[in-house]
Design a protein around this motif. Structure first.
Motif, PDB file in Angstrom:
ATOM      1  N   PHE A 291       0.871  -1.172   0.000  1.00  0.00           N
ATOM      2  CA  PHE A 291       0.000   0.000   0.000  1.00  0.00           C
ATOM      3  C   PHE A 291       0.903   1.215   0.000  1.00  0.00           C
ATOM      4  O   PHE A 291       1.719   1.405   0.911  1.00  0.00           O
ATOM      5  CB  PHE A 291      -0.938   0.044   1.208  1.00  0.00           C
ATOM      6  CG  PHE A 291      -1.916   1.186   1.139  1.00  0.00           C
ATOM      7  CD1 PHE A 291      -3.093   1.059   0.420  1.00  0.00           C
ATOM      8  CD2 PHE A 291      -1.635   2.408   1.743  1.00  0.00           C
ATOM      9  CE1 PHE A 291      -3.975   2.130   0.312  1.00  0.00           C
ATOM     10  CE2 PHE A 291      -2.509   3.472   1.645  1.00  0.00           C
ATOM     11  CZ  PHE A 291      -3.688   3.335   0.919  1.00  0.00           C
ATOM     12  N   ASP A 292       0.768   2.041  -1.037  1.00  0.00           N
ATOM     13  CA  ASP A 292       1.584   3.247  -1.194  1.00  0.00           C
ATOM     14  C   ASP A 292       0.862   4.402  -0.499  1.00  0.00           C
ATOM     15  O   ASP A 292      -0.147   4.912  -1.007  1.00  0.00           O
ATOM     16  CB  ASP A 292       1.782   3.548  -2.683  1.00  0.00           C
ATOM     17  CG  ASP A 292       2.782   4.660  -2.934  1.00  0.00           C
ATOM     18  OD1 ASP A 292       2.787   5.640  -2.164  1.00  0.00           O
ATOM     19  OD2 ASP A 292       3.551   4.566  -3.913  1.00  0.00           O
ATOM     20  N   ASN A 293       1.372   4.807   0.654  1.00  0.00           N
ATOM     21  CA  ASN A 293       0.704   5.858   1.421  1.00  0.00           C
ATOM     22  C   ASN A 293       0.733   7.203   0.709  1.00  0.00           C
ATOM     23  O   ASN A 293      -0.162   8.027   0.904  1.00  0.00           O
ATOM     24  CB  ASN A 293       1.347   5.982   2.805  1.00  0.00           C
ATOM     25  CG  ASN A 293       0.962   4.818   3.718  1.00  0.00           C
ATOM     26  OD1 ASN A 293      -0.182   4.696   4.141  1.00  0.00           O
ATOM     27  ND2 ASN A 293       1.906   3.939   3.994  1.00  0.00           N
ATOM     28  N   GLU A 294       1.748   7.404  -0.116  1.00  0.00           N
ATOM     29  CA  GLU A 294       1.826   8.678  -0.848  1.00  0.00           C
ATOM     30  C   GLU A 294       0.752   8.738  -1.922  1.00  0.00           C
ATOM     31  O   GLU A 294       0.090   9.761  -2.101  1.00  0.00           O
ATOM     32  CB  GLU A 294       3.216   8.812  -1.480  1.00  0.00           C
ATOM     33  CG  GLU A 294       3.456  10.166  -2.128  1.00  0.00           C
ATOM     34  CD  GLU A 294       4.881  10.318  -2.622  1.00  0.00           C
ATOM     35  OE1 GLU A 294       5.072  10.951  -3.680  1.00  0.00           O
ATOM     36  OE2 GLU A 294       5.797   9.788  -1.962  1.00  0.00           O
ATOM     37  N   LYS A 295       0.554   7.632  -2.624  1.00  0.00           N
ATOM     38  CA  LYS A 295      -0.466   7.578  -3.683  1.00  0.00           C
ATOM     39  C   LYS A 295      -1.844   7.247  -3.119  1.00  0.00           C
ATOM     40  O   LYS A 295      -2.840   7.361  -3.832  1.00  0.00           O
ATOM     41  CB  LYS A 295      -0.085   6.523  -4.727  1.00  0.00           C
ATOM     42  CG  LYS A 295       1.182   6.831  -5.501  1.00  0.00           C
ATOM     43  CD  LYS A 295       1.458   5.722  -6.517  1.00  0.00           C
ATOM     44  CE  LYS A 295       2.721   6.011  -7.320  1.00  0.00           C
ATOM     45  NZ  LYS A 295       3.015   4.919  -8.294  1.00  0.00           N
ATOM     46  N   GLN A 296      -1.876   6.814  -1.856  1.00  0.00           N
ATOM     47  CA  GLN A 296      -3.125   6.356  -1.245  1.00  0.00           C
ATOM     48  C   GLN A 296      -3.783   5.283  -2.111  1.00  0.00           C
ATOM     49  O   GLN A 296      -4.983   5.321  -2.420  1.00  0.00           O
ATOM     50  CB  GLN A 296      -4.087   7.520  -1.007  1.00  0.00           C
ATOM     51  CG  GLN A 296      -3.669   8.430   0.135  1.00  0.00           C
ATOM     52  CD  GLN A 296      -3.751   7.740   1.505  1.00  0.00           C
ATOM     53  OE1 GLN A 296      -4.849   7.561   2.048  1.00  0.00           O
ATOM     54  NE2 GLN A 296      -2.605   7.343   2.057  1.00  0.00           N
ATOM     55  N   ALA A 297      -2.936   4.325  -2.487  1.00  0.00           N
ATOM     56  CA  ALA A 297      -3.407   3.248  -3.363  1.00  0.00           C
ATOM     57  C   ALA A 297      -2.605   1.978  -3.120  1.00  0.00           C
ATOM     58  O   ALA A 297      -1.439   2.021  -2.704  1.00  0.00           O
ATOM     59  CB  ALA A 297      -3.292   3.664  -4.824  1.00  0.00           C
ATOM     60  N   PHE A 298      -3.241   0.857  -3.397  1.00  0.00           N
ATOM     61  CA  PHE A 298      -2.576  -0.438  -3.384  1.00  0.00           C
ATOM     62  C   PHE A 298      -1.920  -0.615  -4.740  1.00  0.00           C
ATOM     63  O   PHE A 298      -2.571  -0.459  -5.778  1.00  0.00           O
ATOM     64  CB  PHE A 298      -3.604  -1.540  -3.139  1.00  0.00           C
ATOM     65  CG  PHE A 298      -3.040  -2.930  -3.155  1.00  0.00           C
ATOM     66  CD1 PHE A 298      -2.723  -3.569  -1.963  1.00  0.00           C
ATOM     67  CD2 PHE A 298      -2.824  -3.613  -4.347  1.00  0.00           C
ATOM     68  CE1 PHE A 298      -2.202  -4.860  -1.966  1.00  0.00           C
ATOM     69  CE2 PHE A 298      -2.304  -4.895  -4.356  1.00  0.00           C
ATOM     70  CZ  PHE A 298      -1.990  -5.520  -3.160  1.00  0.00           C
ATOM     71  N   THR A 299      -0.644  -0.955  -4.753  1.00  0.00           N
ATOM     72  CA  THR A 299       0.066  -1.053  -6.031  1.00  0.00           C
ATOM     73  C   THR A 299       0.733  -2.412  -6.199  1.00  0.00           C
ATOM     74  O   THR A 299       1.180  -3.034  -5.235  1.00  0.00           O
ATOM     75  CB  THR A 299       1.146   0.033  -6.157  1.00  0.00           C
ATOM     76  OG1 THR A 299       2.100  -0.119  -5.091  1.00  0.00           O
ATOM     77  CG2 THR A 299       0.523   1.427  -6.092  1.00  0.00           C
ATOM     78  N   ILE A 300       0.802  -2.848  -7.458  1.00  0.00           N
ATOM     79  CA  ILE A 300       1.547  -4.052  -7.831  1.00  0.00           C
ATOM     80  C   ILE A 300       2.616  -3.629  -8.826  1.00  0.00           C
ATOM     81  O   ILE A 300       2.316  -2.978  -9.844  1.00  0.00           O
ATOM     82  CB  ILE A 300       0.632  -5.123  -8.442  1.00  0.00           C
ATOM     83  CG1 ILE A 300      -0.347  -5.636  -7.385  1.00  0.00           C
ATOM     84  CG2 ILE A 300       1.447  -6.273  -9.018  1.00  0.00           C
ATOM     85  CD1 ILE A 300      -1.306  -6.704  -7.886  1.00  0.00           C
TER      86      ILE A 300
END
Length: 580
Positions: A291-300
């Motif tokens: 989970f990318d806190n900067e993007k506020q998104a779950f990333t693969i």
């Protein structure tokens, strides 16, 4: 937790087809239903998700039978062998993990089977974020906790089997009843049944697991789910109106196989992540997630180049097939790592009572009652109940003196240990326990009273005590292994032969996965059978003959048992014994 798709509760021939997807590449490959899948992807994009580099593909049953999956799997394995990436123990999906594969796995005979996979629409270069799912599209533990039932569970302090999973389950069961739910497009693509999961198998399919401890685990899982359901219904009766026990089981296994353990804005939680939970399993891993806190998104993010058209995989972790099968609904035919290590395990049941069992088989007198009590006392020393397991002590609650029957019936008396083909901590603990079980009075005194080495528990005797004890331990190991092998209705040779037939055991069928599981257990048992037999063949030799035999072993085919399994300890412990 477990592999991507978490688990605690947390590859199939291909490696893991969670959605019973495999990298099928054939004329029978079809596009997903234009209704639910297009609506699902449209919903994600409208809410900020990004996955333009990949696409969902659905496979027809012909793909499962034409060998396409095995072909791609072989190519991936060859490519991986040239890369030998550094495997930093993947976030261990104890960041919790999920498995999309097992969800829709009955592809061989099930008309409703949905085998799906995520494929690259273009070449994806290493270190590329190929999937990004915004926080707004995630279902988190906190969302389940905020419901009325969730609050009732929190305030009641129930002792549940899956305390984190249950909040995701409650939210899923509640919210999916709302046709206008924000998450309805996601709910629409979830599998309607999970017949590939052993807890839903009928007796016919469960019979293929006869002899395996996995049968007991299936029973225990079903019992634990029912107990959780009944406990929650007691403090929140409305749950009965929302879900039946079968629906509660369905939600448990959906969450168990699909949730990710994450840290979101500094808070450790678990979440269902739409689309990200569609990736099938393969090792070594090709992607990583967070989970990318900067993007506020779950990333693969890709870890290597993924060619256009190829399936994009996740890794659910390095696991024994019993965990893959119980939690995801599939077993991996070749569950070996690139270095040759295989995590498949077998569960062995050990207790001091085995000595009397062997004595009966050989028409020998059982141990004296007083000595059995002394050994049981040391054997149970590492248990929570150790304080009331001392010889002649009184049970505080009943006021009765404890005897041998009380000790034998105690959960602490029979211990299970999982071992695989390796020389890891469990292997060493198993040998230690065997040494304690076969110890005579003098040996037990040495073991339990300290001296140069302090043996605090029955798992701490990591070195041979003497030749007599080590020989007896190897004989008992052989007895335990042969007894375990006799519990299976088929032999290892018969399982291997059956797995060669795609007609007798159709790809991705429950019976094939069950056979893969028990075959793996038998392979581990045969390893320890060979280990015991080889150890017994050299342990009594004079020093000169011993050294010559060890050299011969090292040069023979038998030595592959030690060399390739990283298990040279039999030679080491024989050497140590002969130094006495």
């Amino acid at each position: 937790m477990e592999g991507l798709k978490t688990n605690v509760e947390h590859d199939v021939p291909v490696q893991g087809l969670k959605h019973q997807n495999v990298a099928g590449m054939g004329s029978s490959m079809v596009s997903p239903s234009p209704d639910k899948f297009e609506r699902f992807e449209k919903w994600l994009r409208e809410n900020g998700a990004q996955f333009d580099m990949v696409e969902l593909r659905e496979y027809g049953s012909e793909d499962a039978n034409n060998g396409a999956f095995e072909t791609e799997h072989a190519i991936l394995r060859r490519n991986a062998e040239t890369i030998m990436e550094e495997e930093e123990e993947e976030d261990k999906k104890e960041e919790t993990c999920v498995s999309s594969y097992a969800m829709n796995s009955q592809c061989a005979n099930d008309e409703d089977c949905e085998m799906r996979g995520v494929h690259a629409k273009q070449t994806i270069l290493p270190n590329t974020t190929c999937i990004s799912i915004p926080l707004s599209c995630l279902i988190t533990v906190e969302m389940g906790q905020s419901t009325q039932i969730g609050q009732a569970i929190l305030s009641s302090e129930l002792d549940l089997d899956a305390p984190k999973h249950v909040f995701l389950m409650i939210y899923l069961l509640l919210d999916r009843r709302n046709p206008k739910s924000f998450f309805q497009p996601y709910y629409d693509i979830l599998p309607k049944t999970l017949n590939n999961m052993p807890i839903f198998w009928d007796e016919e399919h469960l019979n293929y697991l006869e002899g395996s401890y996995l049968l007991q685990q299936v029973y225990d899982r079903n019992k634990a789910i029912q107990e959780d359901y009944e406990l929650i219904c007691e403090i929140a009766p409305q749950l009965k109106e929302i879900a039946t026990l079968d629906e509660f089981k369905w939600a448990r296994m959906c969450v168990c196989s699909r949730n990710f353990g994450l840290i979101i804005n500094g808070v450790r939680t678990s979440a269902l992540v739409p689309h990200a939970d569609m990736l099938n399993h393969f090792r070594p891993r090709q992607t990583k997630w967070t989970f990318d806190n900067e993007k506020q998104a779950f990333t693969i993010t890709s870890l290597q180049s993924i060619p256009s058209g190829a399936q994009v995989f996740d890794s659910y972790g390095q696991k024994c097939n019993h965990r893959f099968l119980l939690n995801y609904g599939f077993a991996i035919e070749d569950n070996t790592e690139l270095d040759g290590y295989c995590p498949n395990e077998v569960s062995l049941k050990l207790s001091p009572a085995l000595v009397n069992e062997v004595a009966r088989d050989r028409n020998k007198q059982p141990l004296s009652l007083s000595f059995q009590l002394m050994k049981a006392e040391f054997w149970c020393r590492d248990s929570a109940a150790a304080a009331v397991l001392s010889v002649g002590s009184l049970n505080i609650s009943s006021g009765k003196s404890l005897g041998l029957d009380d000790l034998i019936s105690s959960p602490s008396y029979t211990k299970r240990i999982r071992v695989n083909v390796s020389n890891n901590e469990n292997t060493k603990a198993m040998m230690s326990m065997l040494r304690v079980i076969v110890a005579d009075e003098d040996e037990l005194a040495v073991i339990s009273c300290g001296g140069l080495y302090m043996h605090r528990t029955c798992k701490d005797v990591r070195f041979a005590i003497c030749i007599r004890n080590e020989r007896a331990a190897l004989l008992l190991l052989l007895h335990v292994v042969l007894k375990a092998l006799a519990a299976y209705p088929t032999s290892l040779a018969e399982d291997k032969l059956a797995l060669q037939s795609m007609e007798a055991l159709p790809p991705f069928s429950n019976i094939r996965h069950a056979t893969i599981q028990v075959r793996g257990e038998k392979e581990v048992l045969f390893h320890y059978k060979n280990l015991a037999e080889i150890g017994l063949s050299v342990i009594d030799l004079p020093e000169a003959e011993f050294e010559a035999s060890i050299r011969a072993l090292q040069e023979s085919a038998h030595y592959s048992i030690f060399r390739h399994s990283k298990n040279p300890h039999i030679i080491a412990f024989c050497t140590i014994v002969l130094m006495y």
